[in-house]
Every structure is written in C-alpha cells, then in structure tokens.
Design a protein around this motif. Structure first.
Motif, PDB file in Angstrom:
ATOM      1  N   VAL A   1       0.868  -1.171   0.000  1.00 53.81           N
ATOM      2  CA  VAL A   1       0.000   0.000   0.000  1.00 53.81           C
ATOM      3  C   VAL A   1       0.912   1.230   0.000  1.00 53.81           C
ATOM      4  CG1 VAL A   1      -1.797   1.292   1.207  1.00 53.81           C
ATOM      5  CG2 VAL A   1      -1.816  -1.215   1.254  1.00 53.81           C
ATOM      6  N   VAL A   2       0.852   1.999  -1.054  1.00 52.04           N
ATOM      7  CA  VAL A   2       1.733   3.166  -1.186  1.00 52.04           C
ATOM      8  C   VAL A   2       1.089   4.338  -0.458  1.00 52.04           C
ATOM      9  CG1 VAL A   2       3.065   4.587  -2.790  1.00 52.04           C
ATOM     10  CG2 VAL A   2       2.442   2.255  -3.428  1.00 52.04           C
ATOM     11  N   ASP A   3       1.135   4.266   0.871  1.00 51.12           N
ATOM     12  CA  ASP A   3       0.427   5.250   1.697  1.00 51.12           C
ATOM     13  C   ASP A   3       1.360   6.254   2.357  1.00 51.12           C
ATOM     14  OD1 ASP A   3       1.625   3.534   3.471  1.00 51.12           O
ATOM     15  OD2 ASP A   3      -0.209   2.997   4.540  1.00 51.12           O
ATOM     16  N   SER A   4       2.596   6.328   1.891  1.00 50.19           N
ATOM     17  CA  SER A   4       3.530   7.311   2.441  1.00 50.19           C
ATOM     18  C   SER A   4       4.624   7.587   1.418  1.00 50.19           C
ATOM     19  CB  SER A   4       4.174   6.784   3.734  1.00 50.19           C
ATOM     20  OG  SER A   4       5.060   5.701   3.449  1.00 50.19           O
ATOM     21  N   VAL A   5       5.291   8.713   1.596  1.00 48.83           N
ATOM     22  CA  VAL A   5       6.417   9.048   0.719  1.00 48.83           C
ATOM     23  C   VAL A   5       7.517   8.009   0.867  1.00 48.83           C
ATOM     24  CG1 VAL A   5       8.242  10.746   0.311  1.00 48.83           C
ATOM     25  CG2 VAL A   5       5.884  11.509   0.677  1.00 48.83           C
ATOM     26  N   ASN A   6       7.746   7.542   2.103  1.00 51.87           N
ATOM     27  CA  ASN A   6       8.796   6.535   2.313  1.00 51.87           C
ATOM     28  C   ASN A   6       8.529   5.268   1.502  1.00 51.87           C
ATOM     29  OD1 ASN A   6      10.242   8.137   4.061  1.00 51.87           O
ATOM     30  ND2 ASN A   6       9.386   7.229   5.922  1.00 51.87           N
ATOM     31  N   THR A   7       7.282   4.811   1.502  1.00 54.17           N
ATOM     32  CA  THR A   7       6.952   3.620   0.716  1.00 54.17           C
ATOM     33  C   THR A   7       7.145   3.887  -0.765  1.00 54.17           C
ATOM     34  OG1 THR A   7       5.336   2.936   2.383  1.00 54.17           O
ATOM     35  CG2 THR A   7       5.161   1.921   0.211  1.00 54.17           C
ATOM     36  N   ALA A   8       6.701   5.049  -1.220  1.00 55.54           N
ATOM     37  CA  ALA A   8       6.861   5.388  -2.638  1.00 55.54           C
ATOM     38  C   ALA A   8       8.335   5.457  -3.026  1.00 55.54           C
ATOM     39  CB  ALA A   8       6.174   6.722  -2.926  1.00 55.54           C
ATOM     40  N   GLU A   9       9.176   5.939  -2.114  1.00 51.57           N
ATOM     41  CA  GLU A   9      10.611   6.036  -2.402  1.00 51.57           C
ATOM     42  C   GLU A   9      11.267   4.671  -2.530  1.00 51.57           C
ATOM     43  OE1 GLU A   9      11.755  10.383  -0.426  1.00 51.57           O
ATOM     44  OE2 GLU A   9      11.897   8.557   0.783  1.00 51.57           O
TER      45      GLU A   9
ATOM     46  N   ASP B   1      10.289   3.579 -12.673  1.00 52.41           N
ATOM     47  CA  ASP B   1       9.429   2.833 -13.598  1.00 52.41           C
ATOM     48  C   ASP B   1       8.264   2.175 -12.866  1.00 52.41           C
ATOM     49  OD1 ASP B   1      10.976   3.563 -15.753  1.00 52.41           O
ATOM     50  OD2 ASP B   1      12.099   1.680 -15.835  1.00 52.41           O
ATOM     51  N   GLN B   2       8.518   1.657 -11.660  1.00 54.30           N
ATOM     52  CA  GLN B   2       7.445   1.030 -10.882  1.00 54.30           C
ATOM     53  C   GLN B   2       6.387   2.061 -10.472  1.00 54.30           C
ATOM     54  OE1 GLN B   2       9.719  -0.829  -7.752  1.00 54.30           O
ATOM     55  NE2 GLN B   2       9.711  -2.833  -8.766  1.00 54.30           N
ATOM     56  N   ARG B   3       6.824   3.251 -10.108  1.00 56.03           N
ATOM     57  CA  ARG B   3       5.872   4.306  -9.736  1.00 56.03           C
ATOM     58  C   ARG B   3       4.954   4.630 -10.912  1.00 56.03           C
ATOM     59  NH1 ARG B   3      10.568   8.164  -7.504  1.00 56.03           N
ATOM     60  NH2 ARG B   3      11.359   6.753  -5.873  1.00 56.03           N
ATOM     61  N   ARG B   4       5.529   4.730 -12.077  1.00 52.98           N
ATOM     62  CA  ARG B   4       4.705   5.045 -13.247  1.00 52.98           C
ATOM     63  C   ARG B   4       3.723   3.913 -13.538  1.00 52.98           C
ATOM     64  NH1 ARG B   4       4.103   8.616 -16.971  1.00 52.98           N
ATOM     65  NH2 ARG B   4       3.302   8.042 -19.042  1.00 52.98           N
ATOM     66  N   ALA B   5       4.205   2.686 -13.488  1.00 52.74           N
ATOM     67  CA  ALA B   5       3.326   1.546 -13.786  1.00 52.74           C
ATOM     68  C   ALA B   5       2.193   1.443 -12.773  1.00 52.74           C
ATOM     69  CB  ALA B   5       4.152   0.266 -13.805  1.00 52.74           C
TER      70      ALA B   5
ATOM     71  N   GLY C   1     -16.201   5.781  -4.853  1.00 56.92           N
ATOM     72  CA  GLY C   1     -16.463   6.882  -3.938  1.00 56.92           C
ATOM     73  C   GLY C   1     -15.270   7.377  -3.143  1.00 56.92           C
ATOM     74  N   ASP C   2     -14.172   6.598  -3.126  1.00 53.43           N
ATOM     75  CA  ASP C   2     -12.996   7.017  -2.347  1.00 53.43           C
ATOM     76  C   ASP C   2     -11.745   6.359  -2.933  1.00 53.43           C
ATOM     77  OD1 ASP C   2     -11.753   8.439  -0.302  1.00 53.43           O
ATOM     78  OD2 ASP C   2     -11.946   6.814   1.150  1.00 53.43           O
ATOM     79  N   PHE C   3     -11.627   6.423  -4.249  1.00 60.93           N
ATOM     80  CA  PHE C   3     -10.578   5.682  -4.956  1.00 60.93           C
ATOM     81  C   PHE C   3      -9.313   6.525  -5.063  1.00 60.93           C
ATOM     82  CE2 PHE C   3      -8.307   3.986  -8.584  1.00 60.93           C
ATOM     83  CZ  PHE C   3      -8.427   2.610  -8.422  1.00 60.93           C
ATOM     84  N   HIS C   4      -8.232   6.050  -4.428  1.00 59.24           N
ATOM     85  CA  HIS C   4      -6.944   6.730  -4.519  1.00 59.24           C
ATOM     86  C   HIS C   4      -5.834   5.773  -4.132  1.00 59.24           C
ATOM     87  CE1 HIS C   4      -7.063   7.260  -0.110  1.00 59.24           C
ATOM     88  NE2 HIS C   4      -8.310   7.678  -0.279  1.00 59.24           N
ATOM     89  N   LEU C   5      -4.601   6.264  -4.183  1.00 61.98           N
ATOM     90  CA  LEU C   5      -3.425   5.417  -4.019  1.00 61.98           C
ATOM     91  C   LEU C   5      -3.396   4.707  -2.672  1.00 61.98           C
ATOM     92  CD1 LEU C   5      -0.890   4.656  -5.655  1.00 61.98           C
ATOM     93  CD2 LEU C   5       0.270   6.638  -4.662  1.00 61.98           C
ATOM     94  N   ASN C   6      -3.905   5.352  -1.635  1.00 61.93           N
ATOM     95  CA  ASN C   6      -3.894   4.754  -0.294  1.00 61.93           C
ATOM     96  C   ASN C   6      -4.879   3.601  -0.149  1.00 61.93           C
ATOM     97  OD1 ASN C   6      -2.438   7.168   0.067  1.00 61.93           O
ATOM     98  ND2 ASN C   6      -3.006   7.262   2.218  1.00 61.93           N
TER      99      ASN C   6
END
Length: 342
Positions: free
Chosen positions: A111-119, A124-128, A204-209
């Motif tokens: 679950v990409v729910d923080s900047v640390n996880t995204a980092e 390429d994975q972030r874009r996909a 109704g609440d669709f997002h990255l988290n």
C-alpha cells in the motif's frame, strides 16, 4: 494490551467459529492510515493473517461508516473482474462487539500510503502503479449492476445533486468551525452540474492509499475501503483520484504526497489513460475534480471532529489539521477557477 475497539477474547471465539483455520491465540493490531473505519491486522499462532474492519469509535453520523453495506458490496464483487479481498464473515452480535465487524482475507502486497513507501519503488514502478489505477477504475465502472445484484444499491437520480445535498448536510453536522469557502464552493458546483449520461458503480474514495499493488508487475491486487461506494457518474471517481493526486508543482499539495515523486504520472496522464481504456467522454472531469476536493474538505473536517470527540480514533499517522483542511479548500478554489467554474 488489547487493541482499542476490539474485545479480543470474544472476537477470537467468533473468528474460530468461521472455519477459516485460525489457530488461537490471535493478535490484533490497528493498521493503515485510514481515518474512517478502523482496520486491524489479525494474526494467529501459525502465522496466518486476516483483516478486520469496524466503524470508528464514539458517536457517528447516520449512514456513515456502514461496514454492513461494505460487506454487501464486497460480497457482490467476489468473482468479478474487480480485485477485492475475499469476504469471510460479518457479525453484529452484541455479545461479541459493540459495532459490526467484517473479516476478510489478507492480500499480500504494497500500500503506497507514504512518501517513504513510494521512495522504495523505482521510477518505472511508480509510473506503472500510477497508470494501473485508472485502468482498475474502468473495471469498477464496467460492473454489470444486474449481474452483481447491486442495481438497488443507491438512487439512479443524477449523482452531482445527490452528492451536493448529502455532503452539505454532513458539513453542517460535523464542522468544528466556520469555513465560508465550503458554502461558496457548494454554490459554484450547484450552478455548473454537468449532464449525466450513465449510471455505474462508483467506488467513492478511490486513490493510491486505498489499493494494494504489486509494484513489480505494476498491477492493482485489491481495491479497499468501499464504505462510500454508490451508484452514479463514473467521472466522479476519476475526479476523486485527481483530488488525491498532488503534483510536485502544486502550490498546495494536500495530505497525500507520494504522487509528487518522480515517475508517477501527471493528473493529465491519469485522465488520458482512463479515457483510452474506457472510451468515455472525459470533458467534464474538471467539475468532478472540484467536487471531490470540496468533498475531501468535508471528510477531513469530519475526521478532525471525530478525533476531537474521541482521541482513540486518531490513526498512527496523526490526523488532519485546520491548516491542512484550509489548504484543500484553497486547492478546490484554485481548481474551480482554472476550470472556468464560477
């Protein structure tokens, strides 16, 4: 120490009765950054895992945080093309719990729910991962309501007026202070309602988290948090995704910052990906972007209100502040101006 909101002995007995192979003792740990329904990781002595959901603690607004309804929606989507957890049980037994509980399968992913996880992801994975979200939305919007038994989930009347009525009422019940811009935005939105041409399932609440992803494959493994799911205009979900998708150049980024990192697609690219996959006309998406930011303001204020009323509802990441909420309002006003809504 018991997890807040859970009678561990009673809930252990209930889970054991479901035949899911749970081996006592069970442990319960509050997880996630969700500020609405409470989510717990459940583990047994053999290492098996499940996920448990319940409404927030304390006084709730009517119709809000309805996990029984969420259970119905998840059950209806079992076996569909929409990736969701397996539903394992529901209880409202007062001998077990003071509020409904839903048990579901554990989905192993990120679950990409923080900047640390995204980092931790490559560019390429972030874009996909980012581009997988609008493609998953198309799956949700293509659900056959009759086949899923969800035709009567909500009204089929035009969605925008329904949303404006509902969330204006929620604002009056949950606000902690006066924010005149919220009423100003409601007026602007009411004057500019676009014509609705279809009725679909709307998350109704669709997002990255609210998705579990496989970064290596660039795919969504499971869509979570269906409590706001309804029937309405599919572009509402696209607008919500944009509202939760700040970019690095935004003057006010908002609460979810992961998407500002290099690699994640722009909001324009998300819209283009949705349009290409769905074939839908997305010309009105700007309206839904503004409505979603307005709604996000009201949701955040409601979370703040619940934390003030009962601090046990605070997630591990803390909670929204007045400064953050004012920033979301500013983004909504700026976006309305950019979209020519007046």
């Amino acid at each position: 120490m018991n997890a807040v909101g859970i009678d561990e002995d009673a809930v252990t007995g209930w889970i054991a009765s479901l035949g899911v192979g749970a081996v006592a003792p069970l442990t319960f740990e509050r997880i996630g950054n969700g500020q609405s329904n409470l989510t717990y990781a459940v583990r047994d002595s053999g290492g098996a895992r499940w996920v448990l959901r319940r409404p927030p603690l304390g006084k709730l607004l009517s119709s809000a945080h309805d996990v029984v309804r969420e259970h119905r929606i998840l059950s209806a989507l079992q076996g569909s093309s929409v990736p969701v957890p397996k539903v394992l049980g529901l209880t409202e037994d007062p001998a077990i719990t003071d509020a409904p509980l839903v048990l579901m399968s554990y989905v192993d992913g990120v679950v990409v729910d923080s900047v640390n996880t995204a980092e931790s992801l490559t560019v390429d994975q972030r874009r996909a991962v980012g581009l997988a979200l609008p493609r998953t939305l198309v799956r949700i919007h293509d659900v056959d309501l009759d086949d899923a038994g969800l035709t009567d989930l909500a009204s089929h009347k035009p969605y925008a007026p329904r949303q404006l009525d509902r969330w204006s009422a929620q604002w009056e019940k949950s606000r902690t202070r006066d924010v005149p811009e919220v009423d100003e935005l409601a007026t602007v939105l009411a004057r500019n309602v676009p014509e609705q041409s279809e009725v679909t399932l709307v998350h109704g609440d669709f997002h990255l988290n609210n998705v579990i992803v496989d970064p290596a494959e660039g795919k969504v493994l499971s869509v979570l948090d269906w409590e706001l799911c309804t029937l309405g205009d599919p572009l509402a979900d696209v607008g919500a995704l944009l509202a939760y998708w700040p970019e690095a150049g935004d003057s006010v980024a908002g609460p979810f910052m992961a998407s500002t990192l290099e690699g994640f697609p722009t909001r324009g690219e998300l819209v283009a990906a949705y349009a290409a996959k769905s074939g839908r006309d997305v010309s009105a998406v700007g309206y839904w972007h503004v409505l979603a930011l307005w709604k996000l303001t009201i949701i955040a204020e409601g979370v703040l209100r619940r934390i003030v009323d009962d601090p046990r509802n605070r997630a591990g990441s803390g909670g929204p502040t007045e400064k953050l909420i004012d920033g979301i309002v500013r983004r909504a006003l700026d976006t309305a101006e950019a979209e020519g809504l007046s």
